[in-house]
Design an enzyme around this catalytic site. Structure first.
Site, mmCIF file in Angstrom:
data_model
loop_
_atom_site.group_PDB
_atom_site.id
_atom_site.type_symbol
_atom_site.label_atom_id
_atom_site.label_comp_id
_atom_site.label_asym_id
_atom_site.label_seq_id
_atom_site.Cartn_x
_atom_site.Cartn_y
_atom_site.Cartn_z
ATOM 1 C CB SER A 72 -0.930 0.027 1.207
ATOM 2 O OG SER A 72 -2.110 -0.663 0.900
ATOM 3 C CB VAL A 116 -0.067 -5.880 4.154
ATOM 4 C CG1 VAL A 116 -1.425 -5.366 4.559
ATOM 5 C CG2 VAL A 116 0.027 -6.074 2.658
ATOM 6 C CE1 TYR A 121 -3.738 -1.423 -5.056
ATOM 7 C CE2 TYR A 121 -4.194 -3.785 -5.088
ATOM 8 C CZ TYR A 121 -4.018 -2.603 -4.391
ATOM 9 O OH TYR A 121 -4.111 -2.608 -3.010
ATOM 10 C CE LYS A 157 -3.824 0.566 -1.374
ATOM 11 N NZ LYS A 157 -4.554 0.078 -0.193
HETATM 12 N N1 GLU Z 1 -1.438 -5.626 -2.256
HETATM 13 C C1 GLU Z 1 -2.135 -5.498 -1.022
HETATM 14 C C2 GLU Z 1 -3.617 -5.715 -1.210
HETATM 15 O O1 GLU Z 1 -4.207 -5.139 -2.083
HETATM 16 C C3 GLU Z 1 -1.853 -4.162 -0.447
HETATM 17 C C4 GLU Z 1 -2.513 -3.970 0.885
HETATM 18 C C5 GLU Z 1 -1.792 -3.064 1.817
HETATM 19 O O2 GLU Z 1 -0.571 -2.982 1.845
HETATM 20 O O3 GLU Z 1 -2.525 -2.418 2.578
HETATM 21 O O4 GLU Z 1 -4.232 -6.447 -0.502
#
Ligand code: GLU
Length: 305
Positions: A61, A259, A189, A64
């Site tokens: 994330s 995460v 993504y 993002k």
């Molecule tokens: N690739 C992870 C997902 O979409 C990222 C989640 C995160 O780091 O919050 O579940």
């Protein structure tokens, strides 16, 4: 500073025992929960490192805010915020609970998965290859690391198991928020989440945001200041999952976690901080990483509030 960092890492390392590594993406489950590391890059270019700072991990994330910045540069504020909102949710990052009840049905903000997948779908490029190259190029530029690339094992692992994100994306396509090819948006993504970095790379990204979009070394403007301000504001209000309010009170620095256990922090006009600690608390934040940042913020008076 070096001694302070070393002391704070050792002082907080025991918290790693109380957290768990994310395993809903099977490949992430292989990370070592005992690790804790930090790198600080300041405006003068000094770099301080402590603990397991050379561990490699994926952005998850933490990608993002970067992709949001690129989408804003590509499309402008109006187009982006027609598709995603500006408000915290109070829900977990991958929740679908509110999506169906919203009118218009747009994701509440770009830091939750629904908002982030939508934002990724807005990245410009003639095909998916070019779109990903533009994202990777941006990450390489702002981390000052031209060698960055995808961790293929993590990418394939998430692509294989990411059905919740698939459900979110197909719902968004159905309600007309996500336009174009759903699988292409999801693939992009998953790729952005799988870019592999170290604490120093993300500390440089934090520094770039702290420095208002200007490359510290060359003085070149990479992104407009007002767009970096939007991104940092989202990091304050929604960057630490549904623990962002508590983090703002305890640390007070625009930050984004992932995460994988990484945290990017940007202390405006002072420093970028990169932290890794794969053992997570129940909200999905690095358990020891957050404690480490709390102590650091107190010691160096980093809170922007
Ligand atoms: N690739 C992870 C997902 O979409 C990222 C989640 C995160 O780091 O919050 O579940």
């Amino acid at each position: 500073m070096q001694l302070l960092l070393k002391r704070l890492v050792e002082q907080n390392r025991h918290y790693t025992k109380y957290g768990k590594v994310a395993n809903y993406i099977p490949e992430l489950g292989k990370m070592d929960p005992d690790k804790l590391g930090i790198v600080i890059v300041d405006t003068g270019g000094k770099i301080y490192r402590a603990g397991d700072y050379d561990l490699k991990f994926t952005l998850q994330s933490m990608s993002k805010p970067i992709v949001l910045l690129l989408a804003l540069m590509d499309n402008g504020e109006e187009t982006v915020f027609k598709k995603v909102g500006k408000e915290p949710t109070g829900d977990p990052f991958n929740s679908m609970r509110k999506l169906e009840t919203l009118s218009p049905p747009k994701p509440l903000n770009p830091m939750i998965n629904a908002g982030a997948i939508t934002v990724t779908s807005l990245i410009k490029g003639k095909d998916s290859k070019e779109k990903f190259e533009r994202i990777l190029d941006m990450v390489r530029k702002i981390s000052n690391n031209p060698r960055l690339n995808i961790n293929m094992d993590v990418y394939l692992s998430e692509k294989k198991t990411g059905d919740r994100n698939r459900a979110i994306a197909y719902f968004l396509k159905d309600v007309g928020i996500l336009e174009g090819d759903v699988e292409e948006a999801l693939d992009l993504y998953f790729k952005q989440c799988s870019i592999e970095v170290t604490c120093e790379d993300i500390a440089n990204i934090g520094m770039f945001l702290a420095n208002q979009g200007i490359d510290r070394k060359t003085g070149k403007v990479i992104a407009p200041k007002y767009l970096t301000q939007i991104v940092k504001t989202f990091m304050v209000t929604c960057g630490m999952y549904d623990e962002s309010g508590e983090f703002a009170i305890n640390v007070g620095v625009p930050s984004k976690s992932g995460v994988s256990g990484g945290i990017i922090s940007a202390v405006p006009n002072r420093m970028g901080i990169g932290v890794i600690g794969p053992a997570l608390n129940a909200k999905g934040n690095s358990i020891a990483g957050v404690k480490l940042l709390m102590d650091l913020s107190r010691e160096l008076k980093l809170s922007i509030f």
